[in-house]
Design a protein around this motif. Sequence first.
Motif, PDB file in Angstrom:
ATOM      1  N   ARG A 531       0.803  -1.217   0.000  1.00  0.00           N
ATOM      2  CA  ARG A 531       0.000   0.000   0.000  1.00  0.00           C
ATOM      3  C   ARG A 531       0.839   1.272   0.000  1.00  0.00           C
ATOM      4  NH1 ARG A 531      -5.252  -0.738   2.175  1.00  0.00           N
ATOM      5  NH2 ARG A 531      -5.506   1.504   1.821  1.00  0.00           N
ATOM      6  N   HIS A 532       2.068   1.169   0.535  1.00  0.00           N
ATOM      7  CA  HIS A 532       2.880   2.370   0.718  1.00  0.00           C
ATOM      8  C   HIS A 532       4.340   2.068   0.381  1.00  0.00           C
ATOM      9  CE1 HIS A 532      -0.433   4.422   2.826  1.00  0.00           C
ATOM     10  NE2 HIS A 532      -0.663   3.240   3.392  1.00  0.00           N
ATOM     11  N   ALA A 533       5.067   3.110   0.043  1.00  0.00           N
ATOM     12  CA  ALA A 533       6.509   2.990  -0.185  1.00  0.00           C
ATOM     13  C   ALA A 533       7.202   3.062   1.165  1.00  0.00           C
ATOM     14  CB  ALA A 533       7.001   4.100  -1.103  1.00  0.00           C
ATOM     15  N   VAL A 534       7.539   1.913   1.721  1.00  0.00           N
ATOM     16  CA  VAL A 534       8.122   1.882   3.059  1.00  0.00           C
ATOM     17  C   VAL A 534       9.642   1.891   2.980  1.00  0.00           C
ATOM     18  CG1 VAL A 534       6.142   0.693   4.040  1.00  0.00           C
ATOM     19  CG2 VAL A 534       8.054  -0.641   3.155  1.00  0.00           C
ATOM     20  N   HIS A 535      10.255   2.434   4.037  1.00  0.00           N
ATOM     21  CA  HIS A 535      11.705   2.466   4.150  1.00  0.00           C
ATOM     22  C   HIS A 535      12.082   1.811   5.473  1.00  0.00           C
ATOM     23  CE1 HIS A 535      10.539   6.155   1.784  1.00  0.00           C
ATOM     24  NE2 HIS A 535      11.299   5.509   0.919  1.00  0.00           N
ATOM     25  N   TRP A 536      13.071   0.932   5.423  1.00  0.00           N
ATOM     26  CA  TRP A 536      13.413   0.153   6.602  1.00  0.00           C
ATOM     27  C   TRP A 536      14.846  -0.337   6.500  1.00  0.00           C
ATOM     28  CZ3 TRP A 536      14.794  -4.883   5.290  1.00  0.00           C
ATOM     29  CH2 TRP A 536      14.373  -5.320   4.019  1.00  0.00           C
ATOM     30  N   LEU A 537      15.363  -0.797   7.620  1.00  0.00           N
ATOM     31  CA  LEU A 537      16.663  -1.464   7.654  1.00  0.00           C
ATOM     32  C   LEU A 537      16.575  -2.593   8.669  1.00  0.00           C
ATOM     33  CD1 LEU A 537      19.713  -1.466   6.790  1.00  0.00           C
ATOM     34  CD2 LEU A 537      20.141  -0.205   8.927  1.00  0.00           C
ATOM     35  N   ALA A 538      17.001  -3.774   8.270  1.00  0.00           N
ATOM     36  CA  ALA A 538      17.118  -4.902   9.195  1.00  0.00           C
ATOM     37  C   ALA A 538      18.590  -5.082   9.541  1.00  0.00           C
ATOM     38  CB  ALA A 538      16.541  -6.171   8.590  1.00  0.00           C
ATOM     39  N   VAL A 539      18.883  -5.323  10.810  1.00  0.00           N
ATOM     40  CA  VAL A 539      20.260  -5.486  11.254  1.00  0.00           C
ATOM     41  C   VAL A 539      20.418  -6.863  11.886  1.00  0.00           C
ATOM     42  CG1 VAL A 539      22.091  -4.597  12.739  1.00  0.00           C
ATOM     43  CG2 VAL A 539      20.481  -3.006  11.654  1.00  0.00           C
ATOM     44  N   ALA A 540      21.270  -7.690  11.284  1.00  0.00           N
ATOM     45  CA  ALA A 540      21.571  -9.029  11.801  1.00  0.00           C
ATOM     46  C   ALA A 540      22.993  -9.016  12.361  1.00  0.00           C
ATOM     47  CB  ALA A 540      21.438 -10.068  10.697  1.00  0.00           C
ATOM     48  N   LEU A 541      23.142  -9.471  13.599  1.00  0.00           N
ATOM     49  CA  LEU A 541      24.427  -9.403  14.292  1.00  0.00           C
ATOM     50  C   LEU A 541      25.127 -10.752  14.314  1.00  0.00           C
ATOM     51  CD1 LEU A 541      23.370  -7.223  17.367  1.00  0.00           C
ATOM     52  CD2 LEU A 541      24.359  -6.459  15.193  1.00  0.00           C
ATOM     53  N   LEU A 542      26.442 -10.710  14.194  1.00  0.00           N
ATOM     54  CA  LEU A 542      27.275 -11.905  14.291  1.00  0.00           C
ATOM     55  C   LEU A 542      28.410 -11.614  15.260  1.00  0.00           C
ATOM     56  CD1 LEU A 542      27.811 -14.793  13.188  1.00  0.00           C
ATOM     57  CD2 LEU A 542      29.310 -13.742  11.497  1.00  0.00           C
ATOM     58  N   GLY A 543      28.285 -12.133  16.474  1.00  0.00           N
ATOM     59  CA  GLY A 543      29.312 -11.898  17.468  1.00  0.00           C
ATOM     60  C   GLY A 543      30.532 -12.771  17.249  1.00  0.00           C
ATOM     61  N   THR A 544      31.676 -12.282  17.698  1.00  0.00           N
ATOM     62  CA  THR A 544      32.922 -13.058  17.652  1.00  0.00           C
ATOM     63  C   THR A 544      33.465 -13.209  19.068  1.00  0.00           C
ATOM     64  OG1 THR A 544      34.149 -11.033  17.132  1.00  0.00           O
ATOM     65  CG2 THR A 544      33.488 -12.422  15.282  1.00  0.00           C
ATOM     66  N   THR A 545      33.907 -12.108  19.672  1.00  0.00           N
ATOM     67  CA  THR A 545      34.246 -12.140  21.094  1.00  0.00           C
ATOM     68  C   THR A 545      32.976 -12.279  21.932  1.00  0.00           C
ATOM     69  OG1 THR A 545      36.162 -10.728  20.693  1.00  0.00           O
ATOM     70  CG2 THR A 545      35.408 -10.925  22.971  1.00  0.00           C
ATOM     71  N   SER A 546      31.934 -11.566  21.540  1.00  0.00           N
ATOM     72  CA  SER A 546      30.625 -11.706  22.174  1.00  0.00           C
ATOM     73  C   SER A 546      29.982 -13.010  21.726  1.00  0.00           C
ATOM     74  CB  SER A 546      29.722 -10.536  21.796  1.00  0.00           C
ATOM     75  OG  SER A 546      30.293  -9.303  22.147  1.00  0.00           O
ATOM     76  N   ASN A 547      28.862 -13.358  22.347  1.00  0.00           N
ATOM     77  CA  ASN A 547      28.132 -14.546  21.904  1.00  0.00           C
ATOM     78  C   ASN A 547      27.725 -14.392  20.445  1.00  0.00           C
ATOM     79  OD1 ASN A 547      24.996 -13.757  21.822  1.00  0.00           O
ATOM     80  ND2 ASN A 547      25.921 -12.733  23.595  1.00  0.00           N
ATOM     81  N   ARG A 548      27.641 -15.500  19.743  1.00  0.00           N
ATOM     82  CA  ARG A 548      27.451 -15.492  18.290  1.00  0.00           C
ATOM     83  C   ARG A 548      26.172 -14.746  17.867  1.00  0.00           C
ATOM     84  NH1 ARG A 548      30.132 -19.030  14.729  1.00  0.00           N
ATOM     85  NH2 ARG A 548      29.679 -18.423  12.566  1.00  0.00           N
ATOM     86  N   ASN A 549      25.110 -14.859  18.671  1.00  0.00           N
ATOM     87  CA  ASN A 549      23.863 -14.171  18.339  1.00  0.00           C
ATOM     88  C   ASN A 549      23.910 -12.671  18.625  1.00  0.00           C
ATOM     89  OD1 ASN A 549      21.896 -16.993  19.437  1.00  0.00           O
ATOM     90  ND2 ASN A 549      22.377 -16.403  17.337  1.00  0.00           N
ATOM     91  N   GLY A 550      24.915 -12.233  19.357  1.00  0.00           N
ATOM     92  CA  GLY A 550      24.958 -10.825  19.730  1.00  0.00           C
ATOM     93  C   GLY A 550      23.873 -10.446  20.718  1.00  0.00           C
ATOM     94  N   LEU A 551      23.343 -11.417  21.473  1.00  0.00           N
ATOM     95  CA  LEU A 551      22.319 -11.107  22.472  1.00  0.00           C
ATOM     96  C   LEU A 551      22.924 -10.214  23.552  1.00  0.00           C
ATOM     97  CD1 LEU A 551      20.425 -14.499  22.925  1.00  0.00           C
ATOM     98  CD2 LEU A 551      19.607 -12.424  21.807  1.00  0.00           C
ATOM     99  N   GLY A 552      22.250  -9.110  23.823  1.00  0.00           N
ATOM    100  CA  GLY A 552      22.752  -8.112  24.760  1.00  0.00           C
ATOM    101  C   GLY A 552      23.313  -6.888  24.084  1.00  0.00           C
TER     102      GLY A 552
END
Length: 626
Positions: A531-552
């Motif tokens: 219905r509309h021209a939407v603008h968005w950004l999805a951010v997926a995190l990949l931890g290395t020193t942190s946990n792999r999911n980047g939780l937190g």
Amino acid sequence: MKYGLALLVLAAILGSQSQQVQSPDPDIGVEAMAGRAKAQRATTDKFQVLYDFQFADRVKESGITFVNRIVDDAGLYYKPIHYDHGNGVAVADVDGDGLPDVYFTSQLGGNELWKNLGGGKFRNITKEAGVALAGRVSVTASFADIDNDGDQDLFVTTVRGGNVLFENDGHGHFRDISKDAGVDHVGHSSGAVFFDFDRDGLLDLYVCNVGQYTTDRKRNGAFVGTADGFSGHLHPERSEAAILYKNLGHNRFKDVTAAMGLGNAGWSGDASVADLNGDGFPDLYALNMQGSDHYYENQGGRRFVDKTARLFPRTSWGSMGIKFFDYDNDGRPDLLVTDMHSDMSQTVGPEREKLKSEMKWTADFLQGDASKFIFGNSFFHNLGASKMEEISDRLGVENYWPWGPSVGDVNADGWQDVFIASSMNYPFRYGINSLLLNNRGSKFLDSEFIVGIEPRRGGRTHTPWFEVDCSSSPDSSSKGCQGRKGKVTVMAPLGSRSSVMFDLDQDGDLDIVTNDFNSEPQVLISNLAQRHAVHWLAVALLGTTSNRNGLGAVVRVSAGGRMLTQWNDGKSGYLSQSVLPLYFGLGDATKIDRVEVDWPSGLKQTITTGLSPNTTLRVTEPARTR
């Protein structure tokens, strides 16, 4: 303490021997629902945000045939018992193909994992994945990468069947490692939250336990509930404390609850985490469904200290669902808590659904002075400097019979909105699910009828609940048999328990999937992007020193002169933790200036190049430099 029971009346004859009965519903009939929709649409002159879009239930088109099944204590032999709290639904890409898959939990008949085929279509892969748990009464599903190997593992809680940790082989096939991992607790478990409390790069696990609400007698695959289940909090000996497990690595966990100073949070169904004091360590907020909640401040990963009285001197008495999020875009985590049990002290009509409960229970039953509690949903505005202001009524976030909130920007305008899975079922009247559009941080606006969330199922409010033969024993003692003979199908109102928001069909807007109690789910597909021209950004995190999911991690997106902040906590709804990209609606902004990530490890990262709207930005934590 008993819930008030609605009268059952004859509604229709199904064949020569079968009758259909349901609760009388003068306030929530077809005409009344139409009236509520008309009244809600008349409020749109107050909206400063986009509301011209619709959700439509596409469960049939999706191919998902899962049906939630209940224990007898929620149906044929109904009693007011914690079984009616229902089940979670969790989402993660279990096989690494880039598409989010859906895991539904059920009390009876087993859980189901549905593979996302793209285009809004799904296929049942439960058997090959090995995650049915058909012989147990399941409650919660939580996805997380416990071993940092790049795939999503799964934790499921049950009612006295033993909790289960499944390790993913990376291709969507799971292996039960519960016993060796040390997390196979047997009790009345509920919500489960993965988070890294000591920031060592390994995800730890907090498991909520409600309390002893069943007897040792079993019937049709489940333990029979006690006669006074909702008075259980009056009996300290029935309490079951929550458990904090430290991840030791190599798929081993250790119970560190006492060592970390965590007390008994009461009859706790769920919890969540946020860094409220800004020291980089996640603090823990544990709900209590019959009493005061508990806020535990993390002392540098070494210990938790109960600081509820200082930050939250009044909490919801019947807390059920929880979500930290930034409702006013000031960069600080605010807190929404939904309160189910306060709504059970009296039965009210639709005219009182947006008001706090008029508490009818005694101080003895409340286990405290009524002035200590909020009898309804609570919303704590974070003022900074460890100060929280309760403003639920000012924001308009009260609703009736709420279970849990799912939060996301459903109109992609840069302000996070709230869906609250709601309604009781047998033997109560119908209650609506709530969709609260964020009116630019000033108020949340009731929008469920405007955007097609209600009326659900094309206007159908009831569903078959159980069948009973009123000519035979012991079924003839069922409430559905009062004054009747022969076979009876007892109808009951529809009701959702949990939900998750994510871009199911990959078209750039957020959709909603529910787990409805004793019914099929809803797959609510948004047409916002059409219905509309939407603008968005999805951010997926990949931890290395942190946990792999980047939780937190904390993620900030700067675009169009605004800074939007989200916390990667995985908390996707009541009884659920999912692994999903963070979705940022950008409003009219067509350019992204920068993305900032504060990783759990303490590393801070800023990205200023390669930022394009309407894409998924995959951010890998940089290696530490000496």
